[in-house]
Structure formats: structure tokens, C-alpha cells
Design an enzyme around this catalytic site. Sequence first.
Site, mmCIF file in Angstrom:
data_model
loop_
_atom_site.group_PDB
_atom_site.id
_atom_site.type_symbol
_atom_site.label_atom_id
_atom_site.label_comp_id
_atom_site.label_asym_id
_atom_site.label_seq_id
_atom_site.Cartn_x
_atom_site.Cartn_y
_atom_site.Cartn_z
ATOM 1 N N ASP A 19 0.867 -1.167 0.000
ATOM 2 C CA ASP A 19 0.000 0.000 0.000
ATOM 3 C C ASP A 19 0.910 1.225 0.000
ATOM 4 O OD1 ASP A 19 -2.334 1.640 0.481
ATOM 5 O OD2 ASP A 19 -1.711 1.740 2.577
ATOM 6 N N ASP A 21 -0.178 5.166 0.975
ATOM 7 C CA ASP A 21 -0.429 6.098 2.081
ATOM 8 C C ASP A 21 -0.523 5.354 3.405
ATOM 9 O OD1 ASP A 21 -1.224 8.856 0.690
ATOM 10 O OD2 ASP A 21 -2.077 7.210 -0.481
ATOM 11 N N ASP A 181 -1.590 -0.733 5.990
ATOM 12 C CA ASP A 181 -1.903 -0.258 7.337
ATOM 13 C C ASP A 181 -3.376 -0.378 7.700
ATOM 14 O OD1 ASP A 181 -2.504 1.863 5.452
ATOM 15 O OD2 ASP A 181 -2.804 3.166 7.188
#
Length: 230
Positions: A19, A21, A181
Site C-alpha cells: 500500500d 499512504d 496499514d
Amino acid sequence: MIKFHRQFDPHKIKLLIFDLDGTLIDSRLDLIHSVNATLKHFGRPELPGDVIASYVGDGAPMLVRRALGDPRDEGSVKEALEHFLAYYRVHKLDHTIVYDGIKEMLTAIRNCNGLTRQMAVLSNKPVIPSKAIVEALGLGGFFIHIYGENSFSTKKPDPKGAQTLLRETKTRPEQTLMIGDSSVDVLTGRNAGLWTCGVTYGFAPHTLCEAPPDVTVDNPRELAELFACA
């Protein structure tokens, strides 16, 4: 601390899908400022940064929709999205940085223990700013592909992006690790049959309890340690 919830052998991993961001980059402030600039433009009150950060992960359209309070007027959502994207295009690198230890981790994992691993980015951020940010922050050389929310007809947690990367790299699902995240990243990995890793230092670690990953790490160095590369 590295914590396994479902054991797998990291040494068998040949492809890592990251991922963007909250995983590789801390883009929190630029996203917050862009959302609040959009709200201000349309005469709406600004939102606290923590609230906006909690809206990140499902792509720009959903970020803007949530910031507007999920209105029924699709025209207003479209107009606000266009303003947000235009503002963010200019300000995407005002404050955005690479998390400490990311470059060292990527360097270590790419070639260690006699193995060469491929790495890619799969984000729900639009692909053009995703590529621009990765290149501007000096990460471009690590990744064979950088895909965003509009690279495919669907976005995470739909597995299409991950499955495309499997085909392009001729890698099997059990040889692949999805790293992110949030629960969106974990569900993406699950839907594609991949192993999953949750990072707890990003924007949405609180969502990892909704979809527990196979392993969690608290910082980039631990990710390198997972592969015995640190």
C-alpha cells in the site's frame, strides 16, 4: 514487535505488494489540508485532522464523500471531488515524506539471503499522483509496477489489482505478501489468496482488528527483520 497470527515462511515470498499512504509514505498533512481546502471552498466547516485521516484508504471519491457527510446530492460530491483532486495535484508534496526506515527496508528486502524479490505498489490513490509521489520521493527504482485506484475497473479490496500483479510477475499467491496499514489491504490480500502483513505505524491500524493480518509489524525495520534481512 513482530507478531504472527497465522504462520508462514517469509523466505518463500517472491513478490511484495505495498500500500502507499500510511505504509510507505506519511501523506497525512497534505491529505488533511486538501480536504479542508475543499470544504472551505464550498462553505463547509473544516474537520479535525484525525477525523480526515480515518477516512483515508478507500480512494479519493470515498474520502471526499465521507468528508461531506455522505450527501445524497451526487452532483455536489462530483464537484467537490474535482476540486479536491485539483488542489491535491498541486500540493501533494508540500509535507509528504517517506517514513523513517522505508528506503533501508526496501533495499534490504530486495536482495538478501541470496534471493531476489520483486516489489510493487497497489494504492487506492489515483495512479498519476501515486506515481509522481513515489518518483519524487526517490522510491521509484524499487518497484516494478505502481498501480492506483483508476488503474483497473475496481479498487481494493477487490483482488483485480493484486491478481494482475501475480500474472505480470508470474508469481503464485502463496509466494506473495500484501503489506498495508488497514483492513482494506488485508482484505485485498485475502481476496487474492495472498499472505498479509499489517503495519501499525500508519493511518488506520485500528482497523486491523476488523480483518487481522497474518503478521503485524510496528516499524519498517521489523519488516526487514521478518525476512532476516536486518
